[in-house]
Design a protein around this motif. Structure first.
Motif, PDB file in Angstrom:
ATOM      1  N   TYR A 136      14.022 -16.082   4.384  1.00  8.90           N
ATOM      2  CA  TYR A 136      12.608 -15.968   4.571  1.00  8.90           C
ATOM      3  C   TYR A 136      11.830 -14.632   3.830  1.00  8.90           C
ATOM      4  CZ  TYR A 136      13.189 -18.843   8.569  1.00  8.90           C
ATOM      5  OH  TYR A 136      13.648 -20.003   9.605  1.00  8.90           O
ATOM      6  N   PHE A 137      10.899 -15.103   3.198  1.00 12.02           N
ATOM      7  CA  PHE A 137      10.020 -14.149   2.333  1.00 12.02           C
ATOM      8  C   PHE A 137       8.773 -13.757   2.949  1.00 12.02           C
ATOM      9  CE2 PHE A 137      12.885 -13.518  -1.034  1.00 12.02           C
ATOM     10  CZ  PHE A 137      13.511 -14.834  -1.252  1.00 12.02           C
ATOM     11  N   CYS A 138       8.355 -12.661   2.937  1.00 15.08           N
ATOM     12  CA  CYS A 138       6.964 -12.131   3.028  1.00 15.08           C
ATOM     13  C   CYS A 138       6.338 -11.766   1.846  1.00 15.08           C
ATOM     14  CB  CYS A 138       6.974 -11.042   4.209  1.00 15.08           C
ATOM     15  SG  CYS A 138       5.665 -10.188   4.533  1.00 15.08           S
ATOM     16  N   ALA A 139       5.236 -12.006   1.711  1.00 17.84           N
ATOM     17  CA  ALA A 139       4.385 -11.620   0.599  1.00 17.84           C
ATOM     18  C   ALA A 139       3.105 -11.006   0.938  1.00 17.84           C
ATOM     19  CB  ALA A 139       4.339 -12.908  -0.338  1.00 17.84           C
ATOM     20  N   SER A 140       2.353 -10.337   0.061  1.00 25.91           N
ATOM     21  CA  SER A 140       0.964  -9.834   0.350  1.00 25.91           C
ATOM     22  C   SER A 140       0.373 -10.202  -0.953  1.00 25.91           C
ATOM     23  CB  SER A 140       0.817  -8.556   0.382  1.00 25.91           C
ATOM     24  OG  SER A 140       1.477  -7.575  -0.466  1.00 25.91           O
ATOM     25  N   GLY A 141      -1.003 -10.325  -0.870  1.00 25.92           N
ATOM     26  CA  GLY A 141      -1.766 -10.803  -2.125  1.00 25.92           C
ATOM     27  C   GLY A 141      -3.039 -10.440  -2.370  1.00 25.92           C
ATOM     28  N   LEU A 170      11.008 -11.001  12.735  1.00 24.10           N
ATOM     29  CA  LEU A 170      11.117 -10.647  11.300  1.00 24.10           C
ATOM     30  C   LEU A 170      10.059  -9.810  11.065  1.00 24.10           C
ATOM     31  CD1 LEU A 170      12.832 -13.188  11.525  1.00 24.10           C
ATOM     32  CD2 LEU A 170      12.493 -13.229   9.147  1.00 24.10           C
ATOM     33  N   GLN A 171      10.193  -8.304  10.443  1.00 17.27           N
ATOM     34  CA  GLN A 171       9.053  -7.545  10.225  1.00 17.27           C
ATOM     35  C   GLN A 171       8.614  -7.455   8.793  1.00 17.27           C
ATOM     36  OE1 GLN A 171       7.714  -6.204  13.069  1.00 17.27           O
ATOM     37  NE2 GLN A 171       9.440  -6.113  14.389  1.00 17.27           N
ATOM     38  N   CYS A 172       7.434  -7.237   8.671  1.00 18.40           N
ATOM     39  CA  CYS A 172       7.090  -7.097   7.081  1.00 18.40           C
ATOM     40  C   CYS A 172       5.917  -6.128   7.019  1.00 18.40           C
ATOM     41  CB  CYS A 172       6.590  -8.455   6.701  1.00 18.40           C
ATOM     42  SG  CYS A 172       5.821  -8.556   4.915  1.00 18.40           S
ATOM     43  N   ALA A 173       6.086  -5.274   6.320  1.00 22.67           N
ATOM     44  CA  ALA A 173       5.061  -4.352   5.805  1.00 22.67           C
ATOM     45  C   ALA A 173       4.675  -4.519   4.233  1.00 22.67           C
ATOM     46  CB  ALA A 173       5.511  -2.844   6.371  1.00 22.67           C
ATOM     47  N   GLN A 174       3.575  -3.738   4.051  1.00 25.21           N
ATOM     48  CA  GLN A 174       3.093  -3.715   2.634  1.00 25.21           C
ATOM     49  C   GLN A 174       2.324  -2.415   2.510  1.00 25.21           C
ATOM     50  OE1 GLN A 174      -0.198  -3.989   1.286  1.00 25.21           O
ATOM     51  NE2 GLN A 174      -1.168  -5.215   3.282  1.00 25.21           N
ATOM     52  N   ASP A 175       2.346  -1.783   1.474  1.00 25.49           N
ATOM     53  CA  ASP A 175       1.661  -0.494   1.118  1.00 25.49           C
ATOM     54  C   ASP A 175       0.606  -0.678  -0.122  1.00 25.49           C
ATOM     55  OD1 ASP A 175       4.294   1.510  -0.255  1.00 25.49           O
ATOM     56  OD2 ASP A 175       3.318  -0.295  -0.930  1.00 25.49           O
ATOM     57  N   MET A 176       0.224  -1.855  -0.455  1.00 27.54           N
ATOM     58  CA  MET A 176      -0.630  -1.960  -1.610  1.00 27.54           C
ATOM     59  C   MET A 176      -1.991  -2.188  -1.120  1.00 27.54           C
ATOM     60  SD  MET A 176       2.104  -4.241  -4.061  1.00 27.54           S
ATOM     61  CE  MET A 176       2.646  -5.238  -2.569  1.00 27.54           C
ATOM     62  N   HIS A 205      -3.541  -4.765   0.326  1.00 26.61           N
ATOM     63  CA  HIS A 205      -3.732  -6.026   0.330  1.00 26.61           C
ATOM     64  C   HIS A 205      -4.276  -6.487   1.520  1.00 26.61           C
ATOM     65  CE1 HIS A 205      -0.725  -6.617  -3.199  1.00 26.61           C
ATOM     66  NE2 HIS A 205      -1.723  -6.177  -3.705  1.00 26.61           N
ATOM     67  N   ASN A 206      -5.326  -7.458   1.414  1.00 25.84           N
ATOM     68  CA  ASN A 206      -5.765  -8.065   2.626  1.00 25.84           C
ATOM     69  C   ASN A 206      -5.058  -9.255   3.174  1.00 25.84           C
ATOM     70  OD1 ASN A 206      -8.133  -6.533   3.191  1.00 25.84           O
ATOM     71  ND2 ASN A 206      -9.190  -7.497   1.347  1.00 25.84           N
ATOM     72  N   SER A 207      -4.439  -9.836   2.315  1.00 23.16           N
ATOM     73  CA  SER A 207      -3.849 -11.150   2.603  1.00 23.16           C
ATOM     74  C   SER A 207      -2.379 -11.055   2.802  1.00 23.16           C
ATOM     75  CB  SER A 207      -4.125 -12.230   1.658  1.00 23.16           C
ATOM     76  OG  SER A 207      -5.392 -12.417   1.450  1.00 23.16           O
ATOM     77  N   MET A 208      -1.629 -11.488   3.727  1.00 23.14           N
ATOM     78  CA  MET A 208      -0.214 -11.430   3.856  1.00 23.14           C
ATOM     79  C   MET A 208       0.281 -12.985   4.136  1.00 23.14           C
ATOM     80  SD  MET A 208       0.636  -7.901   5.755  1.00 23.14           S
ATOM     81  CE  MET A 208       2.268  -7.774   5.084  1.00 23.14           C
ATOM     82  N   TYR A 209       1.549 -13.164   3.913  1.00 21.89           N
ATOM     83  CA  TYR A 209       2.156 -14.522   3.899  1.00 21.89           C
ATOM     84  C   TYR A 209       3.538 -14.505   4.407  1.00 21.89           C
ATOM     85  CZ  TYR A 209      -1.792 -15.243   0.741  1.00 21.89           C
ATOM     86  OH  TYR A 209      -2.998 -15.135   0.092  1.00 21.89           O
ATOM     87  N   TRP A 210       4.217 -15.598   5.231  1.00 24.55           N
ATOM     88  CA  TRP A 210       5.399 -16.056   5.489  1.00 24.55           C
ATOM     89  C   TRP A 210       5.777 -17.063   4.923  1.00 24.55           C
ATOM     90  CZ3 TRP A 210       8.999 -12.865   6.629  1.00 24.55           C
ATOM     91  CH2 TRP A 210       8.857 -11.488   7.453  1.00 24.55           C
ATOM     92  N   GLN A 235       0.397 -13.031  -5.520  1.00 28.45           N
ATOM     93  CA  GLN A 235       1.100 -12.645  -4.362  1.00 28.45           C
ATOM     94  C   GLN A 235       2.322 -11.931  -4.889  1.00 28.45           C
ATOM     95  OE1 GLN A 235       1.972 -15.981  -1.761  1.00 28.45           O
ATOM     96  NE2 GLN A 235      -0.461 -16.563  -1.811  1.00 28.45           N
ATOM     97  N   PHE A 236       2.631 -10.912  -4.087  1.00 26.00           N
ATOM     98  CA  PHE A 236       3.873 -10.079  -4.390  1.00 26.00           C
ATOM     99  C   PHE A 236       4.878 -10.248  -3.269  1.00 26.00           C
ATOM    100  CE2 PHE A 236       2.242  -8.542  -8.081  1.00 26.00           C
ATOM    101  CZ  PHE A 236       0.840  -8.348  -7.980  1.00 26.00           C
ATOM    102  N   PHE A 237       6.265 -10.503  -3.601  1.00 27.14           N
ATOM    103  CA  PHE A 237       7.053 -10.807  -2.543  1.00 27.14           C
ATOM    104  C   PHE A 237       8.157  -9.796  -1.983  1.00 27.14           C
ATOM    105  CE2 PHE A 237       6.989 -15.372  -1.964  1.00 27.14           C
ATOM    106  CZ  PHE A 237       6.049 -15.658  -3.104  1.00 27.14           C
ATOM    107  N   GLY A 238       8.300  -9.781  -0.885  1.00 26.45           N
ATOM    108  CA  GLY A 238       9.507  -8.767  -0.266  1.00 26.45           C
ATOM    109  C   GLY A 238      10.762  -9.078  -0.655  1.00 26.45           C
TER     110      GLY A 238
END
Lengths: 112, 114
Positions: free
Chosen positions: A89-94, A21-27, A29-34, A101-104
């Motif tokens: 499954y949710f990916c989030a970045s924070g 499962l792929q996740c990407a963020q353009d904010m 953010h340093n932290s990422m979560y599954w 945290q902000f969710f995909g």
């Protein structure tokens, strides 16, 4: 800004198959979560990455692996899928500090 | 074991009323508190956060924090049918190991009746 994006949106696997499962963020953010979310169980943390180059186990890591490819991307791999991994499954970045945290949009995975 | 407890509901309120959602947490040193809204089939959306004791208002939403009693609440004034969703409470533990993690409650389902 797209925020947090996830692919695929839906997936059906047979027991024993593998997938990433792929996740990407353009904010920036340093932290990422599954997380996984199951009825009656709430959101449960699988793995997280506090910063690029680091990953740590969460509450339910068994059966999963992760890769923090760069600051933007954080992937989740199921090496041998099991029916118990059927979930959303949710990916989030924070943000650092207080950890908002902000969710995909999520991936709905069914393992037959 | 860090725990965040919420009444699962459903909580039904008439349109225009105040909806009150409550959350208690077990880790006394918790630092930050968040409310997420999740529509059916969608992802959680951050709507409020609060770090200090007292009230924080944002439009129709007010978050209330009482660290001594270890509870946080969310008030929704002038409730609308579009507020019908599941509301998740999340808590950030004290600084140190695990401080990047949020612990989520299982959510309270709110239904606003027209």
């Amino acid at each position: 800004n797209a925020g947090v994006t996830q692919t695929p949106k839906f997936q059906v696997l047979k027991t024993g198959q593998s997938m990433t499962l792929q996740c990407a963020q353009d904010m920036n953010h340093n932290s990422m979560y599954w997380y996984r979310q199951d009825p009656g169980m709430g959101l449960r943390l699988i793995y997280y990455s506090a910063s690029e180059g680091t990953t740590d186990k969460g509450e339910v890591p068994n059966g999963y692996n992760v890769s923090r490819l760069n600051k933007r991307e954080f992937s989740l791999r199921l090496e041998s899928a099991a029916p118990s991994q059927t979930s959303v499954y949710f990916c989030a970045s924070g943000l650092a500090g207080h950890n908002e945290q902000f969710f995909g949009p999520g991936t709905r995975l069914t393992v037959l | 074991q860090k725990e965040v407890e919420q009444n699962s509901g459903p909580l039904s309120v008439p349109e225009g009323a105040i909806a009150s959602l409550n959350c208690t947490y077990s880790d006394r040193g918790s630092q930050s508190f968040f409310w997420y809204r999740q529509y059916s089939g969608k992802s959680p959306e951050l709507i409020m956060f609060i770090y200090s004791n007292g009230d924080k208002e944002d439009g129709r939403f007010t978050a209330q924090l009482n660290k001594a009693s270890q509870y946080v609440s969310l008030l929704i004034r002038d409730s609308q049918p579009s507020d019908s969703a599941t509301y998740l409470c999340a808590v950030n533990p004290p600084r140190g190991a695990g401080s990047y993690q949020l612990t989520f409650g299982k959510g309270t389902k709110l239904s606003v009746i027209p």
